[in-house]
Scaffold this active site. Sequence first.
Site, PDB file in Angstrom:
ATOM      1  N   SER A 229      26.932  63.973  -1.441  1.00  0.00           N
ATOM      2  CA  SER A 229      28.322  64.938  -1.739  1.00  0.00           C
ATOM      3  C   SER A 229      29.272  63.231  -2.348  1.00  0.00           C
ATOM      4  CB  SER A 229      28.685  64.487  -0.404  1.00  0.00           C
ATOM      5  OG  SER A 229      30.134  65.113  -0.514  1.00  0.00           O
TER       6      SER A 229
ATOM      7  N   MET B 244      37.611  70.628   1.147  1.00  0.00           N
ATOM      8  CA  MET B 244      38.861  70.571   2.229  1.00  0.00           C
ATOM      9  C   MET B 244      39.489  71.284   2.217  1.00  0.00           C
ATOM     10  SD  MET B 244      37.884  66.621   3.565  1.00  0.00           S
ATOM     11  CE  MET B 244      36.197  66.360   3.295  1.00  0.00           C
TER      12      MET B 244
ATOM     13  N   ASP C  36      25.087  66.487   8.134  1.00  0.00           N
ATOM     14  CA  ASP C  36      25.882  66.072   7.312  1.00  0.00           C
ATOM     15  C   ASP C  36      27.104  64.989   8.213  1.00  0.00           C
ATOM     16  OD1 ASP C  36      27.939  65.843   5.602  1.00  0.00           O
ATOM     17  OD2 ASP C  36      28.812  68.029   5.087  1.00  0.00           O
ATOM     18  N   GLY C  37      27.613  63.500   7.215  1.00  0.00           N
ATOM     19  CA  GLY C  37      27.903  62.736   8.089  1.00  0.00           C
ATOM     20  C   GLY C  37      27.396  61.312   8.671  1.00  0.00           C
ATOM     21  N   GLY C  38      27.739  60.308   7.716  1.00  0.00           N
ATOM     22  CA  GLY C  38      26.688  58.849   7.745  1.00  0.00           C
ATOM     23  C   GLY C  38      24.823  59.231   8.357  1.00  0.00           C
TER      24      GLY C  38
ATOM     25  N   MET D  69      35.435  73.635   4.013  1.00  0.00           N
ATOM     26  CA  MET D  69      36.049  73.168   5.230  1.00  0.00           C
ATOM     27  C   MET D  69      37.506  73.489   5.334  1.00  0.00           C
ATOM     28  SD  MET D  69      34.496  69.222   5.300  1.00  0.00           S
ATOM     29  CE  MET D  69      33.832  69.383   3.595  1.00  0.00           C
TER      30      MET D  69
ATOM     31  N   HIS E 201      30.362  73.541   0.590  1.00  0.00           N
ATOM     32  CA  HIS E 201      30.335  72.893   2.351  1.00  0.00           C
ATOM     33  C   HIS E 201      31.466  72.857   2.296  1.00  0.00           C
ATOM     34  CE1 HIS E 201      31.117  70.675   5.911  1.00  0.00           C
ATOM     35  NE2 HIS E 201      31.424  71.224   6.283  1.00  0.00           N
TER      36      HIS E 201
ATOM     37  N   MET F 130      26.972  69.262  11.730  1.00  0.00           N
ATOM     38  CA  MET F 130      27.564  68.480  11.664  1.00  0.00           C
ATOM     39  C   MET F 130      27.473  67.172  12.654  1.00  0.00           C
ATOM     40  SD  MET F 130      30.096  68.933   9.028  1.00  0.00           S
ATOM     41  CE  MET F 130      30.830  67.528   8.732  1.00  0.00           C
TER      42      MET F 130
ATOM     43  N   GLY G 173      36.318  66.609   8.041  1.00  0.00           N
ATOM     44  CA  GLY G 173      37.048  65.263   7.075  1.00  0.00           C
ATOM     45  C   GLY G 173      37.130  64.375   6.093  1.00  0.00           C
ATOM     46  N   PHE G 174      36.490  63.685   6.112  1.00  0.00           N
ATOM     47  CA  PHE G 174      36.478  61.955   5.771  1.00  0.00           C
ATOM     48  C   PHE G 174      34.741  61.892   5.539  1.00  0.00           C
ATOM     49  CE2 PHE G 174      40.010  62.829   8.497  1.00  0.00           C
ATOM     50  CZ  PHE G 174      40.936  62.148   7.481  1.00  0.00           C
ATOM     51  N   GLY G 175      34.506  60.272   4.516  1.00  0.00           N
ATOM     52  CA  GLY G 175      33.845  60.390   4.548  1.00  0.00           C
ATOM     53  C   GLY G 175      33.432  59.175   4.744  1.00  0.00           C
ATOM     54  N   GLY G 176      32.071  58.400   4.987  1.00  0.00           N
ATOM     55  CA  GLY G 176      32.027  57.132   5.649  1.00  0.00           C
ATOM     56  C   GLY G 176      32.153  56.827   7.261  1.00  0.00           C
TER      57      GLY G 176
ATOM     58  N   HIS H 278      26.109  68.476  -3.632  1.00  0.00           N
ATOM     59  CA  HIS H 278      27.267  69.183  -2.192  1.00  0.00           C
ATOM     60  C   HIS H 278      28.148  68.750  -2.537  1.00  0.00           C
ATOM     61  CE1 HIS H 278      27.839  69.276   1.913  1.00  0.00           C
ATOM     62  NE2 HIS H 278      28.438  68.830   2.297  1.00  0.00           N
TER      63      HIS H 278
ATOM     64  N   GLY I 221      26.660  61.365   1.554  1.00  0.00           N
ATOM     65  CA  GLY I 221      27.747  60.625   0.416  1.00  0.00           C
ATOM     66  C   GLY I 221      28.539  59.494   0.537  1.00  0.00           C
ATOM     67  N   SER I 222      28.363  58.454   1.024  1.00  0.00           N
ATOM     68  CA  SER I 222      28.736  56.847   0.910  1.00  0.00           C
ATOM     69  C   SER I 222      27.247  56.465   0.255  1.00  0.00           C
ATOM     70  CB  SER I 222      29.649  56.377   2.608  1.00  0.00           C
ATOM     71  OG  SER I 222      30.527  57.196   2.705  1.00  0.00           O
TER      72      SER I 222
ATOM     73  N   ASP J  61      31.609  69.568  -1.052  1.00  0.00           N
ATOM     74  CA  ASP J  61      33.014  69.001  -0.185  1.00  0.00           C
ATOM     75  C   ASP J  61      33.706  70.555   0.034  1.00  0.00           C
ATOM     76  OD1 ASP J  61      31.042  68.124   2.392  1.00  0.00           O
ATOM     77  OD2 ASP J  61      31.184  66.502   1.607  1.00  0.00           O
TER      78      ASP J  61
END
Length: 228
Positions: free
Chosen positions: A17, A45, A183-185, A76, A74, A145, A150-153, A41, A205-206, A43
Amino acid sequence: MKFPIYDSEAPVLIAPSILAADFSELGAEIKRIEADADFVHIDVMDGLFVPNISFGAPIMESIRDKSDLPFDVHLMIEAPERYLEQFAKAGADGITVHVETSPHLHRTVQAIRELGCAVGVVINPATPLSTLEEILPLVDLVLLMSVNPGFGGQTYIPETTDKIRRLRQMINQTGKPIHIQVDGGVSAANISELWEAGANIFVAGSAVFKSADPAAEIRKMKAQCARS
Ligand code: DX5
Ligand code: ZN
Protein backbone atom coordinates in the site's frame (compact mmCIF):
# COMPACT_ATOMS: atom_id res chain seq x y z
CA MET A 1 -0.82 -5.37 -16.12
CA LYS A 2 -4.04 -7.31 -15.93
CA PHE A 3 -5.61 -8.31 -12.62
CA PRO A 4 -4.97 -12.07 -12.20
CA ILE A 5 -7.84 -14.54 -11.72
CA TYR A 6 -7.74 -16.55 -8.47
CA ASP A 7 -5.87 -19.81 -8.79
CA SER A 8 -5.69 -22.13 -5.76
CA GLU A 9 -2.31 -23.46 -6.94
CA ALA A 10 -0.75 -20.02 -7.39
CA PRO A 11 1.77 -18.59 -4.95
CA VAL A 12 0.98 -15.85 -2.47
CA LEU A 13 0.47 -12.35 -3.89
CA ILE A 14 1.63 -9.15 -2.20
CA ALA A 15 0.00 -5.75 -2.64
CA PRO A 16 2.09 -3.01 -1.01
CA SER A 17 0.00 0.00 0.00
CA ILE A 18 1.48 3.33 -1.09
CA LEU A 19 -0.31 4.91 1.88
CA ALA A 20 2.87 4.12 3.83
CA ALA A 21 5.22 5.37 1.08
CA ASP A 22 6.92 8.75 0.88
CA PHE A 23 4.28 10.85 -0.95
CA SER A 24 6.91 13.34 -2.12
CA GLU A 25 8.53 10.67 -4.29
CA LEU A 26 5.85 8.14 -5.15
CA GLY A 27 7.37 7.26 -8.52
CA ALA A 28 10.67 6.25 -6.93
CA GLU A 29 8.92 4.38 -4.12
CA ILE A 30 7.01 2.25 -6.64
CA LYS A 31 10.20 1.48 -8.55
CA ARG A 32 11.63 0.00 -5.35
CA ILE A 33 8.89 -2.66 -5.17
CA GLU A 34 8.18 -3.18 -8.86
CA ALA A 35 10.20 -6.38 -9.34
CA ASP A 36 8.86 -8.26 -6.28
CA ALA A 37 5.31 -6.99 -5.70
CA ASP A 38 2.23 -8.30 -7.50
CA PHE A 39 0.00 -5.22 -7.26
CA VAL A 40 0.15 -1.61 -6.20
CA HIS A 41 -2.53 -1.11 -3.52
CA ILE A 42 -4.15 2.33 -3.67
CA ASP A 43 -5.95 3.42 -0.47
CA VAL A 44 -8.47 6.16 -1.19
CA MET A 45 -9.98 7.84 1.90
CA ASP A 46 -12.57 10.59 1.97
CA GLY A 47 -12.52 11.83 5.58
CA LEU A 48 -16.18 10.79 5.86
CA PHE A 49 -16.48 7.02 5.69
CA VAL A 50 -13.12 6.90 7.43
CA PRO A 51 -11.61 9.65 9.59
CA ASN A 52 -8.64 10.26 7.32
CA ILE A 53 -8.14 11.81 3.86
CA SER A 54 -5.50 10.29 1.58
CA PHE A 55 -5.56 11.08 -2.15
CA GLY A 56 -7.75 10.71 -5.21
CA ALA A 57 -7.68 9.67 -8.86
CA PRO A 58 -5.39 12.49 -10.14
CA ILE A 59 -2.54 11.35 -7.86
CA MET A 60 -3.07 7.76 -8.93
CA GLU A 61 -3.05 8.79 -12.58
CA SER A 62 0.25 10.59 -12.08
CA ILE A 63 1.96 7.34 -11.07
CA ARG A 64 0.18 5.08 -13.55
CA ASP A 65 3.05 5.16 -16.02
CA LYS A 66 5.64 4.43 -13.31
CA SER A 67 4.61 0.79 -12.99
CA ASP A 68 3.45 -2.18 -15.01
CA LEU A 69 1.85 -3.79 -11.94
CA PRO A 70 -1.94 -3.97 -11.70
CA PHE A 71 -3.41 -1.09 -9.67
CA ASP A 72 -5.64 -2.48 -6.92
CA VAL A 73 -7.88 0.38 -5.77
CA HIS A 74 -9.49 0.25 -2.32
CA LEU A 75 -12.19 2.90 -2.07
CA MET A 76 -12.87 3.94 1.53
CA ILE A 77 -15.38 6.57 0.45
CA GLU A 78 -19.11 7.17 0.82
CA ALA A 79 -21.21 6.48 -2.30
CA PRO A 80 -18.28 5.05 -4.27
CA GLU A 81 -20.44 4.73 -7.40
CA ARG A 82 -19.83 8.45 -8.02
CA TYR A 83 -16.14 7.89 -8.72
CA LEU A 84 -15.85 4.48 -10.40
CA GLU A 85 -15.45 5.84 -13.91
CA GLN A 86 -12.87 8.37 -12.80
CA PHE A 87 -10.71 5.68 -11.21
CA ALA A 88 -11.11 3.32 -14.16
CA LYS A 89 -10.00 6.08 -16.53
CA ALA A 90 -7.07 6.91 -14.25
CA GLY A 91 -5.79 3.35 -14.64
CA ALA A 92 -7.43 1.10 -12.03
CA ASP A 93 -7.24 -2.61 -12.85
CA GLY A 94 -9.39 -3.68 -9.91
CA ILE A 95 -11.79 -1.61 -7.79
CA THR A 96 -12.91 -2.69 -4.32
CA VAL A 97 -15.86 -1.05 -2.56
CA HIS A 98 -17.05 -1.32 1.03
CA VAL A 99 -20.36 -3.14 1.53
CA GLU A 100 -21.03 -0.55 4.27
CA THR A 101 -20.94 2.35 1.77
CA SER A 102 -23.12 0.98 -0.96
CA PRO A 103 -26.83 0.23 -0.41
CA HIS A 104 -27.18 -0.73 -4.09
CA LEU A 105 -24.12 -2.93 -4.08
CA HIS A 106 -25.35 -5.13 -6.91
CA ARG A 107 -25.56 -2.12 -9.22
CA THR A 108 -22.15 -0.87 -8.08
CA VAL A 109 -20.59 -4.27 -8.76
CA GLN A 110 -22.12 -4.35 -12.24
CA ALA A 111 -20.81 -0.85 -12.94
CA ILE A 112 -17.25 -1.85 -11.98
CA ARG A 113 -17.49 -4.90 -14.25
CA GLU A 114 -18.78 -2.79 -17.16
CA LEU A 115 -15.79 -0.49 -16.79
CA GLY A 116 -13.55 -3.52 -17.48
CA CYS A 117 -12.07 -3.73 -13.97
CA ALA A 118 -11.82 -6.70 -11.61
CA VAL A 119 -14.52 -6.42 -8.95
CA GLY A 120 -13.82 -6.43 -5.23
CA VAL A 121 -16.01 -6.01 -2.16
CA VAL A 122 -14.68 -5.32 1.32
CA ILE A 123 -16.06 -5.60 4.85
CA ASN A 124 -14.96 -3.96 8.08
CA PRO A 125 -13.97 -6.07 11.10
CA ALA A 126 -17.46 -5.75 12.67
CA THR A 127 -19.36 -6.55 9.46
CA PRO A 128 -20.43 -10.19 9.26
CA LEU A 129 -19.66 -12.53 6.36
CA SER A 130 -23.40 -13.06 5.91
CA THR A 131 -23.60 -9.62 4.22
CA LEU A 132 -21.63 -11.14 1.31
CA GLU A 133 -23.89 -14.09 0.68
CA GLU A 134 -25.81 -12.76 -2.34
CA ILE A 135 -22.99 -10.81 -3.96
CA LEU A 136 -20.25 -13.42 -3.56
CA PRO A 137 -20.75 -15.27 -6.89
CA LEU A 138 -20.48 -11.93 -8.75
CA VAL A 139 -17.09 -10.77 -7.49
CA ASP A 140 -13.43 -11.55 -8.19
CA LEU A 141 -12.13 -10.61 -4.78
CA VAL A 142 -13.27 -10.23 -1.19
CA LEU A 143 -11.17 -8.01 1.03
CA LEU A 144 -11.36 -8.60 4.77
CA MET A 145 -10.29 -5.60 6.81
CA SER A 146 -8.06 -6.82 9.62
CA VAL A 147 -7.94 -3.35 11.21
CA ASN A 148 -10.54 -0.60 11.31
CA PRO A 149 -9.89 1.32 8.08
CA GLY A 150 -8.49 4.84 8.08
CA PHE A 151 -4.87 4.54 9.12
CA GLY A 152 -1.79 2.54 8.37
CA GLY A 153 0.40 1.02 11.06
CA GLN A 154 -2.34 -0.56 13.21
CA THR A 155 -2.27 -3.97 14.89
CA TYR A 156 -3.79 -7.02 13.18
CA ILE A 157 -7.13 -8.03 14.75
CA PRO A 158 -6.62 -11.74 15.55
CA GLU A 159 -10.28 -12.75 15.04
CA THR A 160 -9.78 -12.09 11.32
CA THR A 161 -7.96 -15.41 10.90
CA ASP A 162 -11.08 -17.43 11.65
CA LYS A 163 -13.11 -15.11 9.39
CA ILE A 164 -10.70 -15.94 6.54
CA ARG A 165 -11.24 -19.64 7.15
CA ARG A 166 -15.02 -19.32 7.13
CA LEU A 167 -14.97 -17.11 4.03
CA ARG A 168 -12.82 -19.63 2.12
CA GLN A 169 -15.45 -22.28 2.90
CA MET A 170 -18.22 -20.00 1.63
CA ILE A 171 -16.24 -19.32 -1.55
CA ASN A 172 -15.56 -23.03 -2.10
CA GLN A 173 -19.30 -23.60 -2.03
CA THR A 174 -19.79 -21.12 -4.91
CA GLY A 175 -17.24 -23.01 -7.02
CA LYS A 176 -15.97 -19.63 -8.32
CA PRO A 177 -12.38 -18.40 -8.43
CA ILE A 178 -12.41 -15.63 -5.80
CA HIS A 179 -9.39 -14.05 -4.13
CA ILE A 180 -9.35 -13.43 -0.39
CA GLN A 181 -7.35 -10.31 0.36
CA VAL A 182 -6.41 -9.19 3.87
CA ASP A 183 -5.60 -5.57 4.73
CA GLY A 184 -4.16 -4.17 7.94
CA GLY A 185 -1.33 -5.15 10.25
CA VAL A 186 0.06 -7.84 7.93
CA SER A 187 3.79 -8.57 8.07
CA ALA A 188 6.28 -11.42 7.71
CA ALA A 189 5.52 -12.26 11.34
CA ASN A 190 1.87 -13.26 10.78
CA ILE A 191 1.40 -13.83 7.03
CA SER A 192 1.85 -17.62 7.04
CA GLU A 193 -1.04 -18.16 9.46
CA LEU A 194 -3.37 -16.06 7.26
CA TRP A 195 -2.19 -17.82 4.11
CA GLU A 196 -2.89 -21.19 5.69
CA ALA A 197 -6.36 -20.01 6.69
CA GLY A 198 -7.13 -19.38 3.00
CA ALA A 199 -6.19 -15.80 2.13
CA ASN A 200 -3.99 -15.33 -0.94
CA ILE A 201 -3.47 -11.57 -1.47
CA PHE A 202 -1.86 -9.55 1.30
CA VAL A 203 -1.87 -5.78 1.55
CA ALA A 204 1.11 -4.45 3.45
CA GLY A 205 1.79 -0.78 4.02
CA SER A 206 4.14 -0.18 6.93
CA ALA A 207 5.77 -3.62 6.79
CA VAL A 208 7.00 -2.90 3.25
CA PHE A 209 7.53 0.84 2.91
CA LYS A 210 8.78 1.55 6.44
CA SER A 211 11.43 -1.12 6.12
CA ALA A 212 14.97 -0.29 5.02
CA ASP A 213 14.68 -2.62 2.04
CA PRO A 214 11.04 -2.87 0.80
CA ALA A 215 11.84 -5.43 -1.92
CA ALA A 216 13.62 -7.73 0.55
CA GLU A 217 10.66 -7.44 2.92
CA ILE A 218 8.27 -8.59 0.19
CA ARG A 219 10.54 -11.55 -0.57
CA LYS A 220 10.62 -12.38 3.13
CA MET A 221 6.81 -12.38 3.29
CA LYS A 222 6.65 -14.64 0.25
CA ALA A 223 9.22 -17.03 1.72
CA GLN A 224 6.98 -17.49 4.77
CA CYS A 225 4.26 -18.84 2.48
CA ALA A 226 6.34 -21.10 0.25
CA ARG A 227 4.51 -24.34 -0.46
CA SER A 228 6.33 -27.34 0.88
C1 DX5 B 1 -6.16 0.92 6.20
C2 DX5 B 1 -5.70 0.73 4.76
C3 DX5 B 1 -4.56 -0.22 4.64
C4 DX5 B 1 -3.33 0.22 5.31
C5 DX5 B 1 -2.50 -0.98 5.68
O1 DX5 B 1 -7.23 1.77 6.21
O2 DX5 B 1 -6.74 0.23 3.98
O3 DX5 B 1 -4.29 -0.55 3.29
O4 DX5 B 1 -2.58 1.10 4.53
O5 DX5 B 1 -1.44 -0.50 6.37
P1 DX5 B 1 -0.56 -1.39 7.33
O6 DX5 B 1 -0.01 -2.50 6.49
O7 DX5 B 1 0.46 -0.42 7.79
O8 DX5 B 1 -1.46 -1.89 8.41
ZN1 ZN C 1 -6.40 -0.84 1.75
